[in-house]
Design an enzyme around this catalytic site. Structure first.
Site, PDB file in Angstrom:
ATOM      1  N   HIS A   1       3.965   4.477 -10.054  1.00 19.67           N
ATOM      2  CA  HIS A   1       4.001   3.093 -10.285  1.00 19.67           C
ATOM      3  C   HIS A   1       3.711   1.761 -11.393  1.00 19.67           C
ATOM      4  CE1 HIS A   1       0.934   2.766  -8.804  1.00 19.67           C
ATOM      5  NE2 HIS A   1      -0.016   1.262  -8.917  1.00 19.67           N
TER       6      HIS A   1
ATOM      7  N   GLY B   1     -12.472  -1.138  -2.846  1.00 21.72           N
ATOM      8  CA  GLY B   1     -10.525  -0.964  -2.684  1.00 21.72           C
ATOM      9  C   GLY B   1     -10.708   0.211  -1.748  1.00 21.72           C
TER      10      GLY B   1
ATOM     11  N   ARG C   1       0.241   9.523  -9.050  1.00 20.02           N
ATOM     12  CA  ARG C   1      -1.069   9.606  -8.506  1.00 20.02           C
ATOM     13  C   ARG C   1      -1.532   9.991  -7.511  1.00 20.02           C
ATOM     14  NH1 ARG C   1      -3.499   4.623  -5.939  1.00 20.02           N
ATOM     15  NH2 ARG C   1      -2.713   5.534  -3.590  1.00 20.02           N
TER      16      ARG C   1
ATOM     17  N   GLU D   1      -5.160  -6.244 -13.769  1.00 18.00           N
ATOM     18  CA  GLU D   1      -6.073  -7.032 -12.533  1.00 18.00           C
ATOM     19  C   GLU D   1      -7.726  -7.343 -12.131  1.00 18.00           C
ATOM     20  OE1 GLU D   1      -4.745  -4.436  -9.002  1.00 18.00           O
ATOM     21  OE2 GLU D   1      -2.674  -4.105 -10.180  1.00 18.00           O
TER      22      GLU D   1
ATOM     23  N   GLU E   1     -13.562  -2.845   1.947  1.00 15.29           N
ATOM     24  CA  GLU E   1     -11.785  -3.525   1.535  1.00 15.29           C
ATOM     25  C   GLU E   1     -12.235  -4.698   1.709  1.00 15.29           C
ATOM     26  OE1 GLU E   1      -9.047  -2.399   0.310  1.00 15.29           O
ATOM     27  OE2 GLU E   1      -8.502  -4.650   0.990  1.00 15.29           O
TER      28      GLU E   1
ATOM     29  N   GLN F   1       0.976  -1.018   0.026  1.00 12.09           N
ATOM     30  CA  GLN F   1       0.116  -0.157   0.114  1.00 12.09           C
ATOM     31  C   GLN F   1       0.813   1.503  -0.050  1.00 12.09           C
ATOM     32  OE1 GLN F   1      -3.576   0.117  -0.095  1.00 12.09           O
ATOM     33  NE2 GLN F   1      -4.279  -2.263   0.118  1.00 12.09           N
TER      34      GLN F   1
ATOM     35  N   GLU G   1     -18.390  -6.875  -4.547  1.00 15.85           N
ATOM     36  CA  GLU G   1     -19.563  -8.164  -4.931  1.00 15.85           C
ATOM     37  C   GLU G   1     -20.621  -7.900  -4.120  1.00 15.85           C
ATOM     38  OE1 GLU G   1     -16.488  -8.383  -6.152  1.00 15.85           O
ATOM     39  OE2 GLU G   1     -15.642  -8.348  -7.562  1.00 15.85           O
TER      40      GLU G   1
ATOM     41  N   GLU H   1      -9.444   2.803  -6.586  1.00 14.40           N
ATOM     42  CA  GLU H   1      -8.381   3.526  -8.170  1.00 14.40           C
ATOM     43  C   GLU H   1      -7.942   1.770  -8.440  1.00 14.40           C
ATOM     44  OE1 GLU H   1      -5.500   2.541  -9.230  1.00 14.40           O
ATOM     45  OE2 GLU H   1      -3.978   2.814  -7.100  1.00 14.40           O
TER      46      GLU H   1
ATOM     47  N   ASP I   1       3.756   7.069  -4.737  1.00 19.20           N
ATOM     48  CA  ASP I   1       3.321   7.476  -6.018  1.00 19.20           C
ATOM     49  C   ASP I   1       3.082   8.782  -6.198  1.00 19.20           C
ATOM     50  OD1 ASP I   1       2.268   7.676  -8.570  1.00 19.20           O
ATOM     51  OD2 ASP I   1       1.897   6.414  -8.732  1.00 19.20           O
TER      52      ASP I   1
HETATM   53  N1  LIG Z   1     -13.695  -7.019  -5.497  1.00 22.32           N
HETATM   54  C1  LIG Z   1     -12.732  -6.446  -4.614  1.00 22.32           C
HETATM   55  N2  LIG Z   1     -13.633  -6.205  -2.956  1.00 22.32           N
HETATM   56  C2  LIG Z   1     -13.131  -5.267  -2.096  1.00 22.32           C
HETATM   57  N3  LIG Z   1     -11.960  -4.721  -2.091  1.00 22.32           N
HETATM   58  C3  LIG Z   1     -11.106  -5.291  -3.360  1.00 22.32           C
HETATM   59  C4  LIG Z   1     -12.149  -5.895  -4.260  1.00 22.32           C
HETATM   60  N4  LIG Z   1     -10.597  -5.792  -5.602  1.00 22.32           N
HETATM   61  C5  LIG Z   1      -9.889  -5.015  -5.619  1.00 22.32           C
HETATM   62  N5  LIG Z   1      -9.435  -4.831  -4.111  1.00 22.32           N
HETATM   63  C6  LIG Z   1      -8.664  -3.995  -2.848  1.00 22.32           C
HETATM   64  O1  LIG Z   1      -8.630  -2.153  -3.625  1.00 22.32           O
HETATM   65  C7  LIG Z   1      -7.392  -1.785  -3.862  1.00 22.32           C
HETATM   66  C8  LIG Z   1      -6.710  -1.334  -4.822  1.00 22.32           C
HETATM   67  S1  LIG Z   1      -5.340  -0.296  -4.285  1.00 22.32           S
HETATM   68  C9  LIG Z   1      -5.415   0.712  -3.723  1.00 22.32           C
HETATM   69  C10 LIG Z   1      -6.730   1.201  -3.006  1.00 22.32           C
HETATM   70  C11 LIG Z   1      -6.718   2.953  -1.897  1.00 22.32           C
HETATM   71  N6  LIG Z   1      -7.939   2.892  -2.525  1.00 22.32           N
HETATM   72  C12 LIG Z   1      -5.204   3.888  -2.577  1.00 22.32           C
HETATM   73  O2  LIG Z   1      -5.438   4.599  -3.831  1.00 22.32           O
HETATM   74  O3  LIG Z   1      -4.042   3.870  -2.628  1.00 22.32           O
HETATM   75  C13 LIG Z   1      -6.543  -2.979  -3.033  1.00 22.32           C
HETATM   76  O4  LIG Z   1      -6.008  -2.570  -1.552  1.00 22.32           O
HETATM   77  C14 LIG Z   1      -7.004  -4.161  -2.954  1.00 22.32           C
HETATM   78  O5  LIG Z   1      -7.371  -5.565  -1.799  1.00 22.32           O
END
Ligand SMILES: Nc1ncnc2c1ncn2[C@@H]1O[C@H](CSCC[C@H](N)C(=O)O)[C@@H](O)[C@H]1O
Ligand SMILES: Nc1ncnc2c1ncn2[C@@H]1O[C@H](CSCC[C@H](N)C(=O)O)[C@@H](O)[C@H]1O
Lengths: 356, 356
Positions: free
Chosen positions: A298, A55, A31, A129, A77, A22, A106, A120, A28
């Protein structure tokens, strides 16, 4: 099903449960600045509104949304990072606004629909991904009419590049590995009475796939880009479908080389825009670019080297097509399929690269 | 169940499907020579016999068993490496003797029981990967009475070591990472108005777990070993149970330091013996050692550094206990649990290392 979920956790989610990972995203600054200024310069999209953060990771976007005046933020998350996000929210005095929910996007249950979804979700070459699927599902289920996605648009670029040092380095690594195989093959015969020549071909293919037909994370500089980058996909995130997010359909390109140069291959990157929606537009429009003109992100750029470089003169034309398709064995990963021809000469080259 | 299998494939089997990975094992000459000479110098155990090769990989052990005169070899491999093994067997003219069966050892169906089971199932610190479970299950199901396991015995060693350069390197990496966190923390506050101090503790723990409380693959030299290595487990593979293969129960140790030296931590490694069984003994007994006296093997040694080194004088005593337990989240991985005390001073230190 359960088996897919378990493999998905092992392959995908696991890394996000580390603060170290993280932190790499939080460091970054290209970003970070884009999301921060997109939120802080468009507070009207957040003030008094209900926000969903898909997420949330460490919780950073939710914290900014709350600081911009959101009435309520649902920060979703999947991984145990949710626990750290909850602590961070508390320490920053925002527990009354932000509710961290540890769940997959979901399976998320909310008491109401939301005005805006921040996320993000972008991977290498935008789609890697396949997290956009989750965000679109959340949008379809939880977004109020007229609400906006943040970011709202995404664009993918593809370009010819000249970076012979790097390409030659990879070709050398490949040749070195094949030379080592020769030595190994001799030893297997001499020491252990086994003829491994049946594996010569498969090993060569495995190594070529690894060293050449896999894209590479690279930090290109603007001088590596040759000719005009081509847009290979545009998405309106407020309206796009799951099918739009699945792949890049075959796109023809036609690049005119502006001066004599050796073309090493191609590269791809993306930008996202924070425009809000038609009903709720951003007043200050921010663009996050991961292109070679922006310096380090990144994401870097993904580079696809040709086995044999192409010596071009002024006005040489590179024709071809490019598409991106999901891998059978892991739907979060992509292949890039390239056809490429120099001027009208000969048969077009046809190759597939794995984006690892 | 299906979910466990899918995660297991992603985490474990996948790497074995690459020739590159098999080649690394085939280039480990200490390993290769031990198996080769154990088979070739004990042809009476193979000549005219029925052999099972558990996890045949590239097929090497099966080929040697056939060359030693086996009547029939069943070569079982779960991954697609089975396809390469089949080609290799054919090219070496042994298709009439060796039958490559692509299956898990657990699901294997054979037309008859076997006289001998050859397998190279050993992971780091012997037990890592937990592949021995599969081999024991195969033995219980398919071995004729009086048949022999090849290798037949395994022994685990544990030792104090002095390797301050390496330990200090790791401690430096850890401190560097924490210094970077400080800088990061300042930037998060200054640039983005987020107080990340709630994560200081968790990040420090994550990094300490990574840099210090994880064992390291190391190629020790004999001079790094201090005092007498201790045997922490012995297994007779002809008779041991699944429970024997599961863990190392708490073993006390008592190491007397022979001369003034700084102890950096501990290390572990293993040996296996090819003795055959009581009814069918080997005539030439071969030992495969992965200890520091043997030079390079791909197993190396696993090293467990102390956060603070111990300056010892002649006759300093290191008391303690060591055990190895399977990780909850992945049963193929282990933790090593250490207690350690210098002479009779103070409270014993109690730490757990992950073997990654
Ligand atoms: N289907 C899903 N349900 C819940 N969390 C999810 C997901 N797919 C990805 N994520 C989470 O989404 C994050 C994406 S990375 C971005 C993290 C944060 N929003 C930032 O901008 O710094 C990760 O922590 C990953 O575990
Ligand atoms: N339960 C199981 N069923 C079938 N194959 C297995 C297995 N567990 C591990 N393997 C296979 O066993 C091999 C162990 S590595 C050893 C390969 C070969 N015998 C050699 O000595 O070079 C790997 O190829 C792995 O895929």
């Amino acid at each position: 099903n359960a088996a897919d979920k378990a493999a998905d956790y092992a392959n995908y989610f696991c890394s996000y449960s580390y603060l170290y990972h993280q932190k790499q995203m939080l460091m970054d600054h290209v970003r970070m600045r884009a999301y921060h200024s997109a939120i802080m310069n468009n507070k009207h999209l957040f003030a008094g509104k209900t926000v969903l953060d898909c997420g949330t990771g460490s919780g950073v976007l939710s914290i900014w949304a709350a600081q911009a005046g959101a009435a309520k933020v649902y920060a979703c998350e999947f991984t145990d990072m949710a626990i750290h996000a909850r602590n961070l929210v508390e320490k920053n005095g925002l527990s009354d606004v932000i509710e961290v929910i540890q769940s997959s996007v979901e399976d998320l249950q909310l008491p109401c629909k939301v005005d805006i979804i921040v996320s993000e979700w972008m991977g290498y070459l935008l789609l890697r991904e396949s997290m956009l699927d989750s965000v679109i599902r959340a949008r379809n289920k939880w977004m109020k009419p007229g609400g906006s996605m943040f970011p709202s648009h995404a664009t993918m670029y593809f370009s010819a590049i000249s970076f012979e040092d790097d390409r030659e380095g990879k070709i050398n690594d490949y040749q070195h590995s094949m030379a080592e195989w020769s030595k190994f093959s001799g030893e297997m015969k001499n020491f252990y009475n086994i003829d491994v020549s049946a594996l010569d071909g498969p090993f060569k293919k495995e190594q070529a796939d690894y060293y050449i037909y896999s894209s590479l994370w690279t930090e290109l500089r603007i001088e590596h880009v040759v000719g005009q980058p081509v847009i290979i996909k545009k998405m309106d995130l407020n309206t796009c479908s799951l099918a739009d997010a699945e792949c890049v359909n075959e796109v023809p390109f036609d690049i005119t080389i502006p001066f004599p140069v050796t073309v090493s291959g191609y590269a791809g990157w993306f930008t996202v825009d924070f425009n809000g929606s038609v009903e709720n537009p951003a007043t200050k429009r921010v663009i996050l670019s991961t292109g070679p003109e922006m310096g380090y992100t990144h994401w870097g750029q993904q580079v696809f080297y040709l086995h044999d470089a192409v010596d071009c003169s002024t006005d040489t034309k590179l024709h071809g097509t490019v598409s991106m398709t999901r891998q059978e064995k892991n739907k979060r990963l992509y292949n890039l399929n390239l056809t490429h021809q120099v001027d009208e000469e000969g048969e077009p080259l046809k190759v597939t690269y794995e984006i690892p």
